[in-house]
Scaffold this motif. Structure first.
Motif, PDB file in Angstrom:
ATOM      1  N   ALA A  20      45.805   5.985  38.691  1.00  0.00           N
ATOM      2  CA  ALA A  20      46.241   6.600  37.436  1.00  0.00           C
ATOM      3  C   ALA A  20      47.631   6.118  37.051  1.00  0.00           C
ATOM      4  O   ALA A  20      47.896   5.817  35.878  1.00  0.00           O
ATOM      5  CB  ALA A  20      46.219   8.112  37.564  1.00  0.00           C
ATOM      6  N   VAL A  21      48.527   6.016  38.019  1.00  0.00           N
ATOM      7  CA  VAL A  21      49.887   5.555  37.735  1.00  0.00           C
ATOM      8  C   VAL A  21      49.868   4.115  37.252  1.00  0.00           C
ATOM      9  O   VAL A  21      50.542   3.759  36.285  1.00  0.00           O
ATOM     10  CB  VAL A  21      50.784   5.705  38.993  1.00  0.00           C
ATOM     11  CG1 VAL A  21      52.103   4.974  38.821  1.00  0.00           C
ATOM     12  CG2 VAL A  21      51.024   7.174  39.280  1.00  0.00           C
ATOM     13  N   VAL A  22      49.075   3.279  37.886  1.00  0.00           N
ATOM     14  CA  VAL A  22      48.999   1.874  37.485  1.00  0.00           C
ATOM     15  C   VAL A  22      48.411   1.749  36.086  1.00  0.00           C
ATOM     16  O   VAL A  22      48.867   0.951  35.269  1.00  0.00           O
ATOM     17  CB  VAL A  22      48.179   1.065  38.514  1.00  0.00           C
ATOM     18  CG1 VAL A  22      47.853  -0.319  38.000  1.00  0.00           C
ATOM     19  CG2 VAL A  22      48.931   0.968  39.822  1.00  0.00           C
ATOM     20  N   SER A  23      47.388   2.539  35.774  1.00  0.00           N
ATOM     21  CA  SER A  23      46.771   2.427  34.451  1.00  0.00           C
ATOM     22  C   SER A  23      47.699   2.941  33.351  1.00  0.00           C
ATOM     23  O   SER A  23      47.696   2.419  32.237  1.00  0.00           O
ATOM     24  CB  SER A  23      45.446   3.179  34.413  1.00  0.00           C
ATOM     25  OG  SER A  23      45.657   4.563  34.569  1.00  0.00           O
ATOM     26  N   PHE A  24      48.509   3.938  33.625  1.00  0.00           N
ATOM     27  CA  PHE A  24      49.458   4.420  32.628  1.00  0.00           C
ATOM     28  C   PHE A  24      50.665   3.508  32.503  1.00  0.00           C
ATOM     29  O   PHE A  24      51.364   3.529  31.496  1.00  0.00           O
ATOM     30  CB  PHE A  24      49.918   5.843  32.948  1.00  0.00           C
ATOM     31  CG  PHE A  24      48.903   6.879  32.602  1.00  0.00           C
ATOM     32  CD1 PHE A  24      48.445   7.013  31.310  1.00  0.00           C
ATOM     33  CD2 PHE A  24      48.413   7.727  33.578  1.00  0.00           C
ATOM     34  CE1 PHE A  24      47.505   7.975  30.988  1.00  0.00           C
ATOM     35  CE2 PHE A  24      47.476   8.694  33.265  1.00  0.00           C
ATOM     36  CZ  PHE A  24      47.021   8.811  31.963  1.00  0.00           C
ATOM     37  N   ALA A  25      50.915   2.699  33.507  1.00  0.00           N
ATOM     38  CA  ALA A  25      52.080   1.831  33.489  1.00  0.00           C
ATOM     39  C   ALA A  25      51.849   0.543  32.697  1.00  0.00           C
ATOM     40  O   ALA A  25      52.753  -0.266  32.565  1.00  0.00           O
ATOM     41  CB  ALA A  25      52.489   1.475  34.918  1.00  0.00           C
ATOM     42  N   GLN A  26      50.661   0.362  32.166  1.00  0.00           N
ATOM     43  CA  GLN A  26      50.385  -0.849  31.399  1.00  0.00           C
ATOM     44  C   GLN A  26      51.199  -0.852  30.115  1.00  0.00           C
ATOM     45  O   GLN A  26      51.390   0.179  29.471  1.00  0.00           O
ATOM     46  CB  GLN A  26      48.895  -0.941  31.061  1.00  0.00           C
ATOM     47  CG  GLN A  26      47.999  -0.997  32.271  1.00  0.00           C
ATOM     48  CD  GLN A  26      48.236  -2.226  33.107  1.00  0.00           C
ATOM     49  OE1 GLN A  26      48.434  -3.303  32.575  1.00  0.00           O
ATOM     50  NE2 GLN A  26      48.234  -2.060  34.405  1.00  0.00           N
ATOM     51  N   GLU A  27      51.632  -2.021  29.745  1.00  0.00           N
ATOM     52  CA  GLU A  27      52.454  -2.151  28.552  1.00  0.00           C
ATOM     53  C   GLU A  27      51.581  -2.026  27.307  1.00  0.00           C
ATOM     54  O   GLU A  27      50.536  -2.665  27.194  1.00  0.00           O
ATOM     55  CB  GLU A  27      53.132  -3.521  28.551  1.00  0.00           C
ATOM     56  CG  GLU A  27      54.000  -3.755  27.342  1.00  0.00           C
ATOM     57  CD  GLU A  27      54.643  -5.133  27.385  1.00  0.00           C
ATOM     58  OE1 GLU A  27      55.082  -5.580  26.331  1.00  0.00           O
ATOM     59  OE2 GLU A  27      54.690  -5.730  28.450  1.00  0.00           O
ATOM     60  N   LYS A  28      52.032  -1.216  26.385  1.00  0.00           N
ATOM     61  CA  LYS A  28      51.307  -1.060  25.133  1.00  0.00           C
ATOM     62  C   LYS A  28      51.961  -1.960  24.095  1.00  0.00           C
ATOM     63  O   LYS A  28      53.159  -1.880  23.848  1.00  0.00           O
ATOM     64  CB  LYS A  28      51.329   0.386  24.663  1.00  0.00           C
ATOM     65  CG  LYS A  28      50.536   1.298  25.543  1.00  0.00           C
ATOM     66  CD  LYS A  28      50.501   2.684  24.974  1.00  0.00           C
ATOM     67  CE  LYS A  28      49.688   3.582  25.881  1.00  0.00           C
ATOM     68  NZ  LYS A  28      49.632   4.941  25.396  1.00  0.00           N
ATOM     69  N   SER A  29      51.167  -2.774  23.480  1.00  0.00           N
ATOM     70  CA  SER A  29      51.680  -3.688  22.472  1.00  0.00           C
ATOM     71  C   SER A  29      51.368  -3.127  21.094  1.00  0.00           C
ATOM     72  O   SER A  29      50.245  -2.737  20.802  1.00  0.00           O
ATOM     73  CB  SER A  29      51.029  -5.060  22.640  1.00  0.00           C
ATOM     74  OG  SER A  29      51.462  -5.913  21.624  1.00  0.00           O
ATOM     75  N   GLU A  30      52.377  -3.086  20.260  1.00  0.00           N
ATOM     76  CA  GLU A  30      52.185  -2.573  18.902  1.00  0.00           C
ATOM     77  C   GLU A  30      51.524  -3.614  18.009  1.00  0.00           C
ATOM     78  O   GLU A  30      50.815  -3.286  17.084  1.00  0.00           O
ATOM     79  CB  GLU A  30      53.533  -2.152  18.309  1.00  0.00           C
ATOM     80  CG  GLU A  30      54.192  -1.004  19.049  1.00  0.00           C
ATOM     81  CD  GLU A  30      53.385   0.268  18.993  1.00  0.00           C
ATOM     82  OE1 GLU A  30      52.730   0.528  17.970  1.00  0.00           O
ATOM     83  OE2 GLU A  30      53.393   1.011  19.988  1.00  0.00           O
ATOM     84  N   GLU A  31      51.795  -4.876  18.290  1.00  0.00           N
ATOM     85  CA  GLU A  31      51.225  -5.938  17.468  1.00  0.00           C
ATOM     86  C   GLU A  31      50.145  -6.667  18.249  1.00  0.00           C
ATOM     87  O   GLU A  31      50.296  -6.948  19.425  1.00  0.00           O
ATOM     88  CB  GLU A  31      52.310  -6.944  17.088  1.00  0.00           C
ATOM     89  CG  GLU A  31      53.345  -6.392  16.153  1.00  0.00           C
ATOM     90  CD  GLU A  31      54.344  -7.464  15.761  1.00  0.00           C
ATOM     91  OE1 GLU A  31      54.013  -8.652  15.883  1.00  0.00           O
ATOM     92  OE2 GLU A  31      55.436  -7.098  15.354  1.00  0.00           O
ATOM     93  N   ILE A  32      49.081  -6.967  17.554  1.00  0.00           N
ATOM     94  CA  ILE A  32      48.023  -7.774  18.140  1.00  0.00           C
ATOM     95  C   ILE A  32      47.999  -9.077  17.357  1.00  0.00           C
ATOM     96  O   ILE A  32      47.765  -9.086  16.149  1.00  0.00           O
ATOM     97  CB  ILE A  32      46.660  -7.067  18.063  1.00  0.00           C
ATOM     98  CG1 ILE A  32      46.708  -5.774  18.863  1.00  0.00           C
ATOM     99  CG2 ILE A  32      45.562  -7.984  18.565  1.00  0.00           C
ATOM    100  CD1 ILE A  32      45.446  -4.960  18.763  1.00  0.00           C
ATOM    101  N   ASP A  33      48.265 -10.161  18.050  1.00  0.00           N
ATOM    102  CA  ASP A  33      48.310 -11.466  17.406  1.00  0.00           C
ATOM    103  C   ASP A  33      47.094 -12.271  17.831  1.00  0.00           C
ATOM    104  O   ASP A  33      46.963 -12.655  18.992  1.00  0.00           O
ATOM    105  CB  ASP A  33      49.595 -12.198  17.809  1.00  0.00           C
ATOM    106  CG  ASP A  33      49.755 -13.506  17.074  1.00  0.00           C
ATOM    107  OD1 ASP A  33      49.138 -13.659  16.003  1.00  0.00           O
ATOM    108  OD2 ASP A  33      50.494 -14.369  17.575  1.00  0.00           O
ATOM    109  N   VAL A  34      46.193 -12.482  16.889  1.00  0.00           N
ATOM    110  CA  VAL A  34      44.983 -13.239  17.166  1.00  0.00           C
ATOM    111  C   VAL A  34      44.978 -14.462  16.276  1.00  0.00           C
ATOM    112  O   VAL A  34      45.071 -14.357  15.058  1.00  0.00           O
ATOM    113  CB  VAL A  34      43.726 -12.389  16.886  1.00  0.00           C
ATOM    114  CG1 VAL A  34      42.474 -13.200  17.111  1.00  0.00           C
ATOM    115  CG2 VAL A  34      43.727 -11.149  17.724  1.00  0.00           C
ATOM    116  N   THR A  35      44.885 -15.617  16.896  1.00  0.00           N
ATOM    117  CA  THR A  35      44.790 -16.860  16.135  1.00  0.00           C
ATOM    118  C   THR A  35      43.476 -17.538  16.485  1.00  0.00           C
ATOM    119  O   THR A  35      43.132 -17.705  17.659  1.00  0.00           O
ATOM    120  CB  THR A  35      45.956 -17.812  16.458  1.00  0.00           C
ATOM    121  OG1 THR A  35      45.973 -18.046  17.859  1.00  0.00           O
ATOM    122  CG2 THR A  35      47.276 -17.215  16.025  1.00  0.00           C
TER     123      THR A  35
END
Length: 73
Positions: A20-35
Motif C-alpha cells: 500500500a505504501v509503495v502504491s501510494f508513493a507513485q508520482e502523479k503526473s498532471e500532464e500526459i504527453d502523448v506523441t
C-alpha cells in the motif's frame, strides 16, 4: 504451531502495508504527453492478410507433421 501462524499473519500484514505504501508513493503526473508519429511507410507484417496466410500455412504444416507421426498398423 500458533507462533508460526502468528508470525505468518504479522508478515502478511506488513507485506500488505508495504504494498500500500509503495502504491501510494507513485508520482502523479498532471500532464500526459502523448506523441504519435504516423508516417506513410507500410510495414509488411501489419497487414491482416499476412497473418491470415501465415496462420493457414502454420496449421497445414502442423497437420502434416501430426499426420506423419501416426503409426501404421
Amino acid at each position: 504451531m500458533q507462533q508460526i501462524k502468528a508470525i505468518r499473519r504479522i508478515g502478511s500484514v506488513l507485506g500488505l502495508i508495504l504494498c500500500a505504501v509503495v502504491s501510494f508513493a507513485q508520482e502523479k503526473s498532471e500532464e500526459i504527453d502523448v506523441t504519435i508519429n504516423k508516417d506513410d511507410s507500410h510495414i509488411w507484417y501489419t497487414s491482416p492478410w499476412v497473418w491470415i496466410v501465415g496462420s493457414i500455412v502454420f496449421i497445414l504444416l502442423l497437420l502434416a507433421v501430426l499426420r506423419g507421426t501416426e503409426k501404421r498398423g
